[in-house]
Design an enzyme around this catalytic site. Structure first.
Site, PDB file in Angstrom:
ATOM      1  N   CYS A 181     -12.628 -26.978  -6.065  1.00 39.02           N
ATOM      2  CA  CYS A 181     -11.462 -26.155  -5.723  1.00 39.02           C
ATOM      3  C   CYS A 181     -11.744 -24.663  -5.985  1.00 39.02           C
ATOM      4  CB  CYS A 181     -10.272 -26.543  -6.583  1.00 39.02           C
ATOM      5  SG  CYS A 181      -9.581 -28.162  -6.257  1.00 39.02           S
TER       6      CYS A 181
ATOM      7  N   GLU B 184      -9.850 -22.459  -7.434  1.00 39.81           N
ATOM      8  CA  GLU B 184      -9.443 -21.983  -8.761  1.00 39.81           C
ATOM      9  C   GLU B 184     -10.554 -22.179  -9.786  1.00 39.81           C
ATOM     10  OE1 GLU B 184      -7.753 -23.884  -6.660  1.00 39.81           O
ATOM     11  OE2 GLU B 184      -5.587 -23.733  -6.950  1.00 39.81           O
TER      12      GLU B 184
ATOM     13  N   CYS C  77      -7.561 -28.602 -11.935  1.00 44.41           N
ATOM     14  CA  CYS C  77      -7.595 -27.143 -12.057  1.00 44.41           C
ATOM     15  C   CYS C  77      -6.674 -26.678 -13.175  1.00 44.41           C
ATOM     16  CB  CYS C  77      -7.205 -26.479 -10.739  1.00 44.41           C
ATOM     17  SG  CYS C  77      -8.533 -26.503  -9.525  1.00 44.41           S
TER      18      CYS C  77
ATOM     19  N   GLU D  55     -16.747 -27.254  -0.259  1.00 44.50           N
ATOM     20  CA  GLU D  55     -16.756 -28.700  -0.011  1.00 44.50           C
ATOM     21  C   GLU D  55     -18.177 -29.230   0.141  1.00 44.50           C
ATOM     22  OE1 GLU D  55     -13.866 -29.510   3.095  1.00 44.50           O
ATOM     23  OE2 GLU D  55     -12.233 -29.045   1.700  1.00 44.50           O
TER      24      GLU D  55
HETATM   25  N1  THU Z   1      -8.088 -27.228  -2.997  1.00 43.26           N
HETATM   26  C1  THU Z   1      -8.254 -26.071  -3.703  1.00 43.26           C
HETATM   27  O1  THU Z   1      -9.269 -25.373  -3.566  1.00 43.26           O
HETATM   28  N2  THU Z   1      -7.266 -25.713  -4.546  1.00 43.26           N
HETATM   29  C2  THU Z   1      -6.077 -26.354  -4.696  1.00 43.26           C
HETATM   30  O2  THU Z   1      -5.240 -25.922  -5.475  1.00 43.26           O
HETATM   31  C3  THU Z   1      -5.803 -27.565  -3.908  1.00 43.26           C
HETATM   32  C4  THU Z   1      -6.950 -28.103  -3.143  1.00 43.26           C
HETATM   33  C5  THU Z   1      -9.137 -27.595  -2.038  1.00 43.26           C
HETATM   34  C6  THU Z   1      -9.990 -28.767  -2.393  1.00 43.26           C
HETATM   35  C7  THU Z   1     -10.454 -29.232  -1.037  1.00 43.26           C
HETATM   36  O3  THU Z   1     -11.595 -28.458  -0.667  1.00 43.26           O
HETATM   37  C8  THU Z   1      -9.313 -28.873  -0.105  1.00 43.26           C
HETATM   38  O4  THU Z   1      -8.539 -27.911  -0.801  1.00 43.26           O
HETATM   39  C9  THU Z   1      -8.443 -30.040   0.293  1.00 43.26           C
HETATM   40  O5  THU Z   1      -8.043 -30.764  -0.806  1.00 43.26           O
END
Ligand code: THU
Length: 150
Positions: free
Chosen positions: A63, A65, A105, A54
């Site tokens: 994310c 993935e 993703c 983040e």
């Molecule tokens: N996030 C992921 O890393 N993968 C997902 O499939 C859904 C969301 C993360 C993005 C962000 O850092 C946090 O989860 C909240 O949305």
């Protein structure tokens, strides 16, 4: 396919999910407190880990993935993805259901499925509980945009 828990998975899948849990533990998510870990198995046997990263400028975050697939794409440009395990946990409430990957993703992962001309599975889990195994990325993103339009 739906499995009751990580314990119901085949050995290789359970191992990969444990790697995703390990990656989840290293995620950088101070803003959402939602931690996601990803573990990608390649056809050369390598396992590539990723987790969400983040940023104080929220949209600049990434994310788990996509961190994992881009890491794999940059480190092993000629290898195929066999499967990708993903797990999520939250500081705010227990995540007891599998978490579906976001649209961006799905699009990013689909690119690599098309590139390797072979489907790859996703193993999706919350922090605990059921695991969903999908067959392919194309099944998660029907009527998608791809290079054939360009
Ligand atoms: N996030 C992921 O890393 N993968 C997902 O499939 C859904 C969301 C993360 C993005 C962000 O850092 C946090 O989860 C909240 O949305």
């Amino acid at each position: 396919m739906l499995y009751e828990s990580i314990d119901a998975l085949e050995k290789e899948d359970a191992f990969l999910m444990k790697k995703a849990i390990e990656a989840r533990g290293k995620s950088y998510a101070p803003y959402s407190n939602f931690h996601v870990g990803a573990a990608l198995l390649l056809d050369n046997g390598a396992i590539v880990l990723g987790n969400n990263q983040e940023n104080a400028a929220y949209p600049s975050g990434m994310c788990a993935e996509r961190v994992a697939i881009w890491k794999a794409g940059s480190e092993y440009p000629n290898m195929n993805v066999v499967k990708l395990a993903v797990t999520a946990s939250s500081v705010n409430n227990p995540v007891t259901k599998p978490v579906g990957p976001c649209g961006a993703c799905r699009q990013s992962l689909l690119e690599y499925e098309i590139k390797q001309a072979a489907p790859f599975k996703m193993l999706l889990m919350g922090e605990v509980g059921e695991v969903i195994i999908t067959d392919s990325l194309v099944s998660l993103l029907p009527f998608s945009f791809d290079q054939s339009f360009l």
